[in-house]
Design an enzyme around this catalytic site. Structure first.
Site, PDB file in Angstrom:
ATOM      1  N   GLU A 175       2.262 -10.993  -2.776  1.00 13.05           N
ATOM      2  CA  GLU A 175       2.461 -10.352  -4.049  1.00 13.05           C
ATOM      3  C   GLU A 175       4.001 -10.816  -4.650  1.00 13.05           C
ATOM      4  OE1 GLU A 175       2.630  -5.532  -5.679  1.00 13.05           O
ATOM      5  OE2 GLU A 175       3.678  -6.146  -3.886  1.00 13.05           O
ATOM      6  N   ASP A 235       3.080  -7.605   0.633  1.00 18.88           N
ATOM      7  CA  ASP A 235       3.481  -6.719  -0.311  1.00 18.88           C
ATOM      8  C   ASP A 235       5.012  -6.914  -0.672  1.00 18.88           C
ATOM      9  OD1 ASP A 235       3.233  -3.896  -1.923  1.00 18.88           O
ATOM     10  OD2 ASP A 235       5.060  -3.476  -0.547  1.00 18.88           O
TER      11      ASP A 235
END
Length: 793
Positions: free
Chosen positions: A475, A419
């Site tokens: 990401e 993330d």
């Protein structure tokens, strides 16, 4: 601990007793009784472990004789210990405890029985001697004893000076960053009796117990080009009552539904955060929903080694091992069904928030090491969540690599999705006078947060002998404005969530001018982004994910509807590139509903015929709606729950379409998951007429043929115009084109399987077009045609 009988009688008025923890002792001999009241604290030295002593100075009334009480031998035998490995580690006949803390002045190991823990009492303090129990910056101690159902934490003392980056507080019980299971409350979403949303937490002390039976489980090691990923939330997947699972909302609940994923054609699940987090972090009443806001998604990690214990049916029973075994069981059962498991990990920030956040673990252990802090102690906030993990600090990057290795070797996961991974490429905080490589420096040679072309952490992960063999997905952006899609440092290994694919496909499918050429790039695996040193499978293609509209909402709402979040509709993404097909909301005309279903099929088809790795968001396969809410992070309710009843309703409709299309991609042809970018030898572009593609600004039509070793040749076309037209197909002497998929058709004729009743009649309806090498395409539709031998040729 049980008390023994009196050993002998003394006459002086001061009493020395051998005890563990007791503030009131009632002592009785044959002749007299004595009550002793002690309100002083008890300090236990680690140097003498045969008996623990303290002096009671309180006045007592003695009628005849004073008794000395001898308590049974202490529970643990203490010795120096070892500085590595970090954490609590079983070795020989005891447990070694080791923890890094650069700036602390003293350290105390705190041990609990589960009973004492629930009563907020420390069972035993082990004060560490810096001359004996410290090597370099590592505190350590070795204990022998019975550790079954025991918990532990630490207390550190040192400077409390936020302006200098230090948050030491000896009254705080801290989690070991390396703890393998974290125990707090037992039930998800339940507030403590005093309304406390941050209950005390402690780590599991490991002990020798029956090892988990992996039954010979081995990594599946699928080539990444062959993956079809499914983003899944463990609690949300089976919490709805329609799941009819024995343990809803748990790892075991997911196991009961793995066959659904296998039937869908998925061979990799990406688990949304399953590390320990506090779901009560945002706890507040939500009048709009009539329930309470919680941290449902879990992007606020407390401990990176511990699985989320409240996702297990065992809760805190057995102090952690049962919960660990349940996620292991999920991974093992997924592998049995040919499904890999990728973990969504959040190394960009932690649950400790900004300077007003709680002191749980990293902040109290060594704030200036684990977080990016400025010279005056402020927290850099590239995560948007109050703090930024100091990923490229030597100690922190070792911590991250150790954690990833643990999940691969001990838990058998197949990879990770990182993330806000761009934070891991930023230069570390230099507050402690050490540069990113651990060498002393003079002056500020590298500004904190500077993007690095060769980040030490990414280098370590990419070249680690264990980690370089698993799936690594970034990401590739962060909340500080660093956007690296296509440019993330990759070492030829890392793939990326392709946000540019998502935005381009949304624009093209809804009929926006100027995106035909960009859409063609997406279909080819985004060579404009990845052709320099990477492959199509470095692109994780997504139309929808947890963050943003669901697929159904993407075609139902022009605007976000986030009022239930309690933030006046100010949260969530404003630029969704969505289109409601003419009317906002769910209650619309039949023609709009029909168009929406067609658009959903178009989006799914575009995902499955693109080079790269397709990713499906949980629930999109049946058309799950969140009512236009594109940021449901705080809802533990139907908005985030997979609706198994709705899935059954759509089994003959959209779910059938998705299931057939995923299997067509993965099992029935080889050209839709190539190992390299397609060239003109395999792919040819077309327009309304063969070999005449239209890349103009106003073009809303893209068509191409692919040579396929299994199917021979495939023709795929997208008409995103509001106008229908008839296309001319490429001529193939001795062959004719036969329709397989047409998104303009109602189910089951949107996908013509060989065993479909009435299939021949459906094809015959287009015979006069196909005989002329033509095919009619309605507005907002897409098709797949297969080249088949012409028996009449």
């Amino acid at each position: 601990m049980a008390m023994s009988c009196f050993s002998h009688i003394l006459s002086p008025p001061h009493i020395t007793t051998f005890i563990s923890h007791s503030t009131t002792l009632s002592l009785t001999n044959k002749m007299n009784s004595v009550e002793l009241h002690n309100r002083s604290s008890i300090t236990i030295s680690s140097k003498s472990r045969t008996k623990k002593t303290f002096a009671i100075e309180n006045r007592i009334d003695v009628e005849t004789e004073i008794a000395v009480v001898e308590i049974e031998k202490p529970q643990f035998e203490v010795s120096k210990g070892y500085p590595s490995p970090f954490g609590a580690t079983v070795r020989e006949d005891g447990v070694n405890f080791a923890i890094y803390s650069l700036n602390s002045l003293s350290a105390t190991l705190c041990l609990f029985t589960l009973c004492d823990f629930h009563n907020n009492q420390v069972t035993e303090y082990i004060t560490l001697d810096p001359l004996v129990n410290k090597t370099g910056c590592v505190w350590h101690v070795f204990l022998k004893g019975d550790f079954k159902d025991m918990l532990y934490g630490y207390k550190f003392d040192g400077k409390f000076s936020p302006q200098q980056g230090h948050y030491y507080d000896s009254s705080r019980l801290l989690l070991d960053p390396y703890a393998k299971a974290v125990i707090s409350k037992g039930e998800f979403g339940v507030v403590g009796p005093d309304g406390n949303c941050w209950p005390q937490m402690a780590g599991m002390v490991p002990f020798d117990h029956e090892e988990f039976d992996w039954e010979g489980d081995l990594p599946l090691k699928y080539p990444q080009k062959d993956l079809i990923i499914y983003e899944l939330h463990v609690r949300g997947f089976t919490k709805h009552e329609s799941s009819n699972t024995k343990f809803p909302g748990t790892y075991l609940g997911v196991v009961e539904k793995l066959d659904h994923l296998k039937d869908l054609g998925v061979n990799c699940i990406e688990l949304m955060p399953c590390h320990e987090f506090n779901e009560l972090e945002y706890y507040s009443y939500n009048p709009g929903q009539g329930d309470y806001r919680v941290n449902f998604w879990g992007y606020s990690t407390i401990n990176y080694f511990s699985p989320m214990i409240r996702y297990s049916s065992a809760d805190i029973q057995n102090c952690g091992p049962d919960g660990i075994n349940e996620i292991k069981f999920l991974i093992k059962e997924a592998h049995k069904r040919g499904i890999e498991v990728v973990m969504d990990v959040v190394f960009n920030h932690t649950a400790e928030g900004n300077e007003k956040g709680p002191i749980i673990s990293f902040r109290g252990v060594d704030n200036s090491v684990y977080y990016m802090v400025a010279p005056k102690g402020e927290f850099y906030n590239y995560s948007g969540c109050g703090n930024t993990f100091n990923c490229n600090h030597p100690v922190v990057r070792k911590f991250i690599v150790d954690c990833l290795r643990y999940w691969v070797t001990e838990m058998h996961v197949d990879g990770f999705r990182f993330d806000l991974a761009s934070i891991m490429t930023r230069g570390s905080s230099l507050w402690n006078g050490v540069n990113v490589f651990g060498a002393p420096i003079e002056g500020d040679l590298l500004a904190t947060g500077t993007p690095l072309s060769s980040p030490p952490l990414i280098d370590m992960i990419s070249n680690d002998p264990i980690l370089r063999g698993v799936k690594l997905i970034a990401e590739a952006w962060d909340a500080g404005g660093l956007y690296q899609v296509g440019t993330f440092p990759h070492w030829g290994i890392w793939s990326e969530w392709n946000g540019k694919y998502r935005d381009t496909v949304r624009q093209f499918i809804k009929g926006t001018d100027g995106f035909a050429g960009a859409f063609a790039e997406c279909v080819c695996g985004s060579p404009n982004l990845y052709q320099r040193g990477r492959k199509p499978w470095h692109s994780i293609n997504l139309v929808c994910a947890h963050d943003g509209f669901t697929l159904a909402d993407l075609v139902t709402y022009n605007n976000k509807h986030n009022l239930p979040n309690g933030e006046d509709n100010n949260d969530g993404e404003n630029h969704n590139n969505s289109w409601n097909c003419g009317e906002e909301g769910e209650f619309v005309s039949a023609s709009v509903k029909k168009l929406r279903k067609r658009q959903m099929r178009n989006f799914f088809l575009s995902l499955m015929v693109s080079q790269g790795v397709p990713m499906i968001y949980m629930g999109d396969e049946y058309g799950h709606t969140k009512g236009g809410n594109n940021n449901t992070y705080c809802h533990d309710n139907y908005l985030n729950y997979f609706r198994w009843d709705k899935k059954e309703e759509s089994s003959s409709d959209f779910y059938r379409f998705c299931r057939l299309l995923t299997k067509f991609r993965h099992r029935q042809c080889e050209s839709l998951g190539l190992d390299d970018f397609p060239t003109s030898d395999r792919l040819q572009w077309h327009g309304h007429f063969p070999a005449t593609p239209d890349w103009s600004e106003t073009s809303r039509f893209v068509a191409f043929t692919l040579m396929d070793s299994v199917k021979g040749e495939i023709y795929i076309a997208f008409n995103t115009s509001h106008l229908p037209f008839t296309i001319t197909l490429p001529e193939r002497p001795g062959y004719r084109w036969e329709p397989l998929v047409d998104t303009s058709k109602s189910a089951p004729y949107d996908f013509l399987t060989p065993d479909l009743p009435g299939r021949d009649i459906a094809i015959q309806q287009y015979a006069h077009f196909l005989d002329a090498n033509m095919y009619p395409m309605l507005s907002y539709s897409s098709v797949i045609l297969l080249r088949t031998p012409d028996v009449n040729a």
